[in-house]
Scaffold this motif. Structure first.
Motif, PDB file in Angstrom:
ATOM      1  N   LEU A  28       0.840  -1.197   0.000  1.00  0.00           N
ATOM      2  CA  LEU A  28       0.000   0.000   0.000  1.00  0.00           C
ATOM      3  C   LEU A  28       0.870   1.240   0.000  1.00  0.00           C
ATOM      4  O   LEU A  28       1.864   1.313   0.723  1.00  0.00           O
ATOM      5  N   GLN A  29       0.505   2.213  -0.811  1.00  0.00           N
ATOM      6  CA  GLN A  29       1.164   3.519  -0.801  1.00  0.00           C
ATOM      7  C   GLN A  29       0.160   4.563  -0.340  1.00  0.00           C
ATOM      8  O   GLN A  29      -0.941   4.652  -0.873  1.00  0.00           O
ATOM      9  N   ILE A  30       0.555   5.336   0.675  1.00  0.00           N
ATOM     10  CA  ILE A  30      -0.310   6.417   1.170  1.00  0.00           C
ATOM     11  C   ILE A  30       0.174   7.713   0.548  1.00  0.00           C
ATOM     12  O   ILE A  30       1.313   8.124   0.746  1.00  0.00           O
ATOM     13  N   ALA A  31      -0.677   8.355  -0.222  1.00  0.00           N
ATOM     14  CA  ALA A  31      -0.301   9.549  -0.975  1.00  0.00           C
ATOM     15  C   ALA A  31      -0.063  10.741  -0.055  1.00  0.00           C
ATOM     16  O   ALA A  31      -0.599  10.821   1.063  1.00  0.00           O
ATOM     17  N   GLU A  32       0.726  11.679  -0.529  1.00  0.00           N
ATOM     18  CA  GLU A  32       0.997  12.904   0.221  1.00  0.00           C
ATOM     19  C   GLU A  32      -0.322  13.622   0.527  1.00  0.00           C
ATOM     20  O   GLU A  32      -1.211  13.709  -0.321  1.00  0.00           O
ATOM     21  N   GLY A  33      -0.451  14.107   1.755  1.00  0.00           N
ATOM     22  CA  GLY A  33      -1.666  14.798   2.170  1.00  0.00           C
ATOM     23  C   GLY A  33      -2.782  13.876   2.626  1.00  0.00           C
ATOM     24  O   GLY A  33      -3.855  14.329   3.020  1.00  0.00           O
ATOM     25  N   PHE A  49       2.585  -7.372   4.162  1.00  0.00           N
ATOM     26  CA  PHE A  49       2.919  -6.436   3.089  1.00  0.00           C
ATOM     27  C   PHE A  49       3.579  -5.172   3.641  1.00  0.00           C
ATOM     28  O   PHE A  49       3.766  -5.024   4.845  1.00  0.00           O
ATOM     29  N   GLU A  50       3.917  -4.250   2.746  1.00  0.00           N
ATOM     30  CA  GLU A  50       4.600  -3.010   3.125  1.00  0.00           C
ATOM     31  C   GLU A  50       3.717  -1.801   2.874  1.00  0.00           C
ATOM     32  O   GLU A  50       3.016  -1.726   1.868  1.00  0.00           O
ATOM     33  N   VAL A  51       3.810  -0.837   3.787  1.00  0.00           N
ATOM     34  CA  VAL A  51       3.178   0.462   3.595  1.00  0.00           C
ATOM     35  C   VAL A  51       4.273   1.478   3.310  1.00  0.00           C
ATOM     36  O   VAL A  51       5.201   1.635   4.107  1.00  0.00           O
ATOM     37  N   LEU A  52       4.186   2.150   2.163  1.00  0.00           N
ATOM     38  CA  LEU A  52       5.076   3.247   1.821  1.00  0.00           C
ATOM     39  C   LEU A  52       4.299   4.527   2.071  1.00  0.00           C
ATOM     40  O   LEU A  52       3.295   4.796   1.417  1.00  0.00           O
ATOM     41  N   ASN A  53       4.764   5.319   3.034  1.00  0.00           N
ATOM     42  CA  ASN A  53       3.962   6.438   3.523  1.00  0.00           C
ATOM     43  C   ASN A  53       4.516   7.795   3.084  1.00  0.00           C
ATOM     44  O   ASN A  53       5.560   8.226   3.535  1.00  0.00           O
ATOM     45  N   PHE A  54       3.765   8.480   2.229  1.00  0.00           N
ATOM     46  CA  PHE A  54       4.052   9.867   1.867  1.00  0.00           C
ATOM     47  C   PHE A  54       3.179  10.812   2.693  1.00  0.00           C
ATOM     48  O   PHE A  54       3.370  12.020   2.652  1.00  0.00           O
ATOM     49  N   GLY A  55       2.204  10.269   3.405  1.00  0.00           N
ATOM     50  CA  GLY A  55       1.258  11.073   4.163  1.00  0.00           C
ATOM     51  C   GLY A  55       1.446  10.917   5.658  1.00  0.00           C
ATOM     52  O   GLY A  55       2.546  11.108   6.176  1.00  0.00           O
TER      53      GLY A  55
END
Length: 199
Positions: A28-33, A49-55
């Motif tokens: 999962l990727q968390i978008a910026e904002g 799984f992995e979470v890639l966090n931009f938010g």
């Protein structure tokens, strides 16, 4: 009780309420904002799984019911993602700091059977590491009123070259083995550990 699945790129903020369980079916990727809030009594299960966090990920539990994040890997991967937990429970969880910026704020949180690597901005307060590791690496950390039970803190020798310093105040180490490891990686006359332990 609601059980849902999540995967892909998350662009809209969500809140998991008491009784909710959300399980990943892929990375999962968390978008910026974008903010993911896990409230008291709710669980976010990464299912390996992995979470890639931009938010921002926020665990917002309370003293009678923790917010739970378990079973996977968290990364900011050169982003400014924020991870905040108050009355959170992290189980079988890995915070991967390789090329990671971002912030890590843990208060009143239990970290169990997990591996935590410091990010570029770190504050840990009134928490407990149980059968876990905390790798400071080259970063600066501020740890207060926290117990490390059968857990290890590791700090690399080149910490000071990058301006890193570590402060542990009112901290308990309860171990049958090594509790603090001053890692000699890149050791030398100009690479010194800076570790201040009080009370």
């Amino acid at each position: 009780m609601a059980t849902e699945t999540l995967s892909g790129i998350l662009r809209n903020s969500i809140t998991l309420s008491a009784g909710d369980t959300v399980r990943l079916t892929s990375d999962l990727q968390i978008a910026e904002g974008t903010t993911v809030t896990v409230e008291a009594g709710a669980t976010l299960d990464l299912a390996g799984f992995e979470v890639l966090n931009f938010g921002t990920i926020t665990l917002d539990g309370n003293d009678s019911n923790f917010a739970v994040l378990r079973n996977g890997t968290y990364s900011t991967d050169s982003t400014n993602g924020a991870f905040e937990a108050d009355f959170g429970e992290l189980r079988e969880f890995n915070i991967d700091s390789f090329f990671s910026d971002g912030s890590l704020r843990l208060s009143n949180t239990v970290i169990q059977n997990s591996q935590v690597e410091a990010l570029s901005d770190n504050l840990i307060d009134n928490s407990a590491f149980i059968d876990s590791s905390f790798d400071v690496g080259i970063e600066s950390v501020d740890v207060n009123r926290t117990t490390f039970l059968n857990s290890i803190v590791s700090i690399k020798a080149w910490n000071s070259v990058f301006g890193g310093s570590s402060t542990f105040t009112d901290v308990n180490f309860v171990n049958s083995g090594r509790a603090i490891y001053l890692d000699p990686f890149f050791s030398g006359s100009n690479n010194l550990h800076r570790l201040d332990i009080s009370n």
